[in-house]
Design a protein around this motif. Structure first.
Motif, PDB file in Angstrom:
ATOM      1  N   THR A  21     -27.647 -13.214  18.427  1.00 27.05           N
ATOM      2  CA  THR A  21     -26.363 -13.286  17.750  1.00 27.05           C
ATOM      3  C   THR A  21     -26.282 -12.170  16.713  1.00 27.05           C
ATOM      4  N   ILE A  22     -25.117 -12.071  16.068  1.00 30.50           N
ATOM      5  CA  ILE A  22     -24.947 -11.062  15.034  1.00 30.50           C
ATOM      6  C   ILE A  22     -24.428 -11.707  13.753  1.00 30.50           C
ATOM      7  N   GLN A  23     -24.691 -11.032  12.650  1.00 26.86           N
ATOM      8  CA  GLN A  23     -24.044 -11.296  11.383  1.00 26.86           C
ATOM      9  C   GLN A  23     -23.671  -9.937  10.789  1.00 26.86           C
ATOM     10  N   PHE A  24     -22.869  -9.970   9.742  1.00 30.03           N
ATOM     11  CA  PHE A  24     -22.384  -8.723   9.162  1.00 30.03           C
ATOM     12  C   PHE A  24     -22.996  -8.504   7.781  1.00 30.03           C
ATOM     13  N   ALA A  25     -23.364  -7.249   7.539  1.00 26.51           N
ATOM     14  CA  ALA A  25     -24.016  -6.907   6.275  1.00 26.51           C
ATOM     15  C   ALA A  25     -23.060  -7.065   5.094  1.00 26.51           C
ATOM     16  N   ASP A  26     -21.775  -6.825   5.339  1.00 25.85           N
ATOM     17  CA  ASP A  26     -20.763  -6.881   4.289  1.00 25.85           C
ATOM     18  C   ASP A  26     -19.560  -7.675   4.787  1.00 25.85           C
ATOM     19  N   PRO A  27     -18.707  -8.142   3.868  1.00 32.70           N
ATOM     20  CA  PRO A  27     -17.485  -8.838   4.290  1.00 32.70           C
ATOM     21  C   PRO A  27     -16.605  -7.934   5.145  1.00 32.70           C
ATOM     22  N   LEU A  28     -15.919  -8.550   6.107  1.00 33.57           N
ATOM     23  CA  LEU A  28     -14.968  -7.833   6.951  1.00 33.57           C
ATOM     24  C   LEU A  28     -13.563  -8.007   6.375  1.00 33.57           C
ATOM     25  N   PRO A  29     -12.627  -7.104   6.772  1.00 31.98           N
ATOM     26  CA  PRO A  29     -12.846  -5.888   7.552  1.00 31.98           C
ATOM     27  C   PRO A  29     -13.371  -4.748   6.689  1.00 31.98           C
ATOM     28  N   PRO A  30     -13.831  -3.641   7.317  1.00 34.97           N
ATOM     29  CA  PRO A  30     -14.249  -2.482   6.520  1.00 34.97           C
ATOM     30  C   PRO A  30     -13.084  -2.012   5.644  1.00 34.97           C
ATOM     31  N   ASN A  31     -13.395  -1.463   4.517  1.00 33.06           N
ATOM     32  CA  ASN A  31     -12.379  -1.047   3.537  1.00 33.06           C
ATOM     33  C   ASN A  31     -11.501  -2.244   3.151  1.00 33.06           C
ATOM     34  N   TYR A  32     -12.134  -3.409   3.069  1.00 31.58           N
ATOM     35  CA  TYR A  32     -11.424  -4.658   2.812  1.00 31.58           C
ATOM     36  C   TYR A  32     -10.898  -4.725   1.387  1.00 31.58           C
ATOM     37  N   THR A  33      -9.902  -5.597   1.224  1.00 34.67           N
ATOM     38  CA  THR A  33      -9.405  -5.944  -0.102  1.00 34.67           C
ATOM     39  C   THR A  33      -9.749  -7.396  -0.366  1.00 34.67           C
ATOM     40  N   ILE A 188     -28.171  -7.669  12.189  1.00 33.47           N
ATOM     41  CA  ILE A 188     -27.281  -7.476  11.044  1.00 33.47           C
ATOM     42  C   ILE A 188     -26.595  -6.134  11.234  1.00 33.47           C
ATOM     43  N   VAL A 189     -25.276  -6.169  11.388  1.00 34.64           N
ATOM     44  CA  VAL A 189     -24.537  -4.960  11.760  1.00 34.64           C
ATOM     45  C   VAL A 189     -23.456  -4.658  10.729  1.00 34.64           C
ATOM     46  N   THR A 190     -22.975  -3.419  10.787  1.00 30.84           N
ATOM     47  CA  THR A 190     -21.873  -3.019   9.911  1.00 30.84           C
ATOM     48  C   THR A 190     -20.943  -2.101  10.696  1.00 30.84           C
ATOM     49  N   PRO A 191     -19.692  -2.487  10.916  1.00 25.61           N
ATOM     50  CA  PRO A 191     -18.749  -1.655  11.672  1.00 25.61           C
ATOM     51  C   PRO A 191     -18.063  -0.639  10.771  1.00 25.61           C
ATOM     52  N   THR A 192     -17.524   0.395  11.390  1.00 31.20           N
ATOM     53  CA  THR A 192     -16.697   1.354  10.673  1.00 31.20           C
ATOM     54  C   THR A 192     -15.244   0.887  10.713  1.00 31.20           C
ATOM     55  N   ALA A 193     -14.410   1.526   9.891  1.00 26.05           N
ATOM     56  CA  ALA A 193     -12.985   1.191   9.893  1.00 26.05           C
ATOM     57  C   ALA A 193     -12.368   1.487  11.247  1.00 26.05           C
ATOM     58  N   GLU A 194     -12.840   2.536  11.902  1.00 24.46           N
ATOM     59  CA  GLU A 194     -12.295   2.894  13.220  1.00 24.46           C
ATOM     60  C   GLU A 194     -12.665   1.861  14.279  1.00 24.46           C
ATOM     61  N   GLN A 195     -13.789   1.195  14.125  1.00 21.17           N
ATOM     62  CA  GLN A 195     -14.236   0.194  15.110  1.00 21.17           C
ATOM     63  C   GLN A 195     -13.574  -1.167  14.893  1.00 21.17           C
ATOM     64  N   TRP A 196     -12.983  -1.386  13.731  1.00 11.74           N
ATOM     65  CA  TRP A 196     -12.460  -2.696  13.397  1.00 11.74           C
ATOM     66  C   TRP A 196     -11.398  -3.219  14.359  1.00 11.74           C
ATOM     67  N   PRO A 197     -10.367  -2.438  14.762  1.00 12.05           N
ATOM     68  CA  PRO A 197      -9.336  -3.008  15.645  1.00 12.05           C
ATOM     69  C   PRO A 197      -9.905  -3.587  16.946  1.00 12.05           C
ATOM     70  N   SER A 198     -10.798  -2.868  17.603  1.00  8.01           N
ATOM     71  CA  SER A 198     -11.373  -3.384  18.850  1.00  8.01           C
ATOM     72  C   SER A 198     -12.350  -4.522  18.564  1.00  8.01           C
ATOM     73  N   LEU A 199     -13.080  -4.442  17.454  1.00  8.00           N
ATOM     74  CA  LEU A 199     -14.003  -5.519  17.102  1.00  8.00           C
ATOM     75  C   LEU A 199     -13.246  -6.809  16.828  1.00  8.00           C
ATOM     76  N   ARG A 200     -12.113  -6.696  16.182  1.00 11.73           N
ATOM     77  CA  ARG A 200     -11.293  -7.880  15.894  1.00 11.73           C
ATOM     78  C   ARG A 200     -10.913  -8.599  17.188  1.00 11.73           C
ATOM     79  N   GLN A 201     -10.566  -7.852  18.206  1.00 11.85           N
ATOM     80  CA  GLN A 201     -10.198  -8.462  19.488  1.00 11.85           C
ATOM     81  C   GLN A 201     -11.396  -9.153  20.140  1.00 11.85           C
TER      82      GLN A 201
END
Length: 216
Positions: A21-33, A188-201
């Motif tokens: 499985t995966i978890q994320f190193a930081d809260p999503l999405p990248p460049n989050y508010t 433990i993974v960390t996506p880029t802002a460019e990867q976020w749209p496809s990762l969200r799907q």
């Protein structure tokens, strides 16, 4: 909020494989508010359509509200100097308020609301805003994060928990490290802002949990 990972193990002559499985190193999405609460128009209590679960959203954060059933006996009432029962209500349990009760045998049963803090009040979970109607709760689990999508529309709330079982698409994400949890390996993974749209799907394909607004 606890999440249990059920691990499937496959034995063969040469190898032992577990469900990764995966978890994320930081809260999503990248460049989050990060935000402390949802928008004021979305404040209120939302009840599940198929359980007693209630989510409460207000200016202080996000809560899960449950009712704990307790009782007091007739003997305890007689001996108590502070608790009384009148017209189907107990006085003295909650300071300044009465609680409805039901007598069964020698016991008066009543319910006490319990609020579990999800966002706010020192919680390590993080709330990020995607747009006016969509938010992510990033649940802090074992030093990392597991996301759930919250979507508000027309007095209704939908929650979709992230699908964290390993998928080929996840191999494109930068892996920070691997840890063992619940007997399985977790990347433990960390996506880029460019990867976020496809990762969200890929992440939010599971069944939506539906809630309807019951109070402001």
């Amino acid at each position: 909020m606890k999440k249990v990972l059920f691990v499937g193990i496959f034995f063969c002559a040469f190898s032992l494989f577990g469900q990764k499985t995966i978890q994320f190193a930081d809260p999503l999405p990248p460049n989050y508010t990060l935000v402390d609460a949802v928008s004021k128009t979305q404040f209120g209590s939302y009840k599940s359509t198929n359980s007693e679960t209630v989510y409460l959203f207000d200016a202080s954060g996000v809560y899960i509200v449950s009712t704990l059933v307790a009782y007091i006996t007739r003997e305890q009432l007689r001996e108590s100097a502070t608790i009384q029962v009148r017209n189907g209500h107990l006085f003295g349990i909650n300071k300044g308020d009465s609680i409805p009760c039901v007598l069964e045998g020698e016991r008066y049963y009543y319910g006490i609301q319990h609020k579990e803090v999800i966002i706010g009040g020192g919680s390590l979970h993080q709330l990020s805003k995607i747009d006016n109607n969509n938010y992510l709760i990033n649940f802090h689990v074992g030093n990392y994060f597991e996301p759930s999508m919250l979507s508000f529309e027309n007095g209704k709330l939908k929650i979709v928990h992230g699908e964290l079982n390993y998928q080929p698409a996840f191999s494109k994400l930068l892996k920070i490290t691997s840890v063992e949890q619940y007997g399985s390996m977790v990347d433990i993974v960390t996506p880029t802002a460019e990867q976020w749209p496809s990762l969200r799907q890929e992440l939010f394909t599971g069944e939506a949990l539906n809630y309807f607004k019951v109070s402001e």
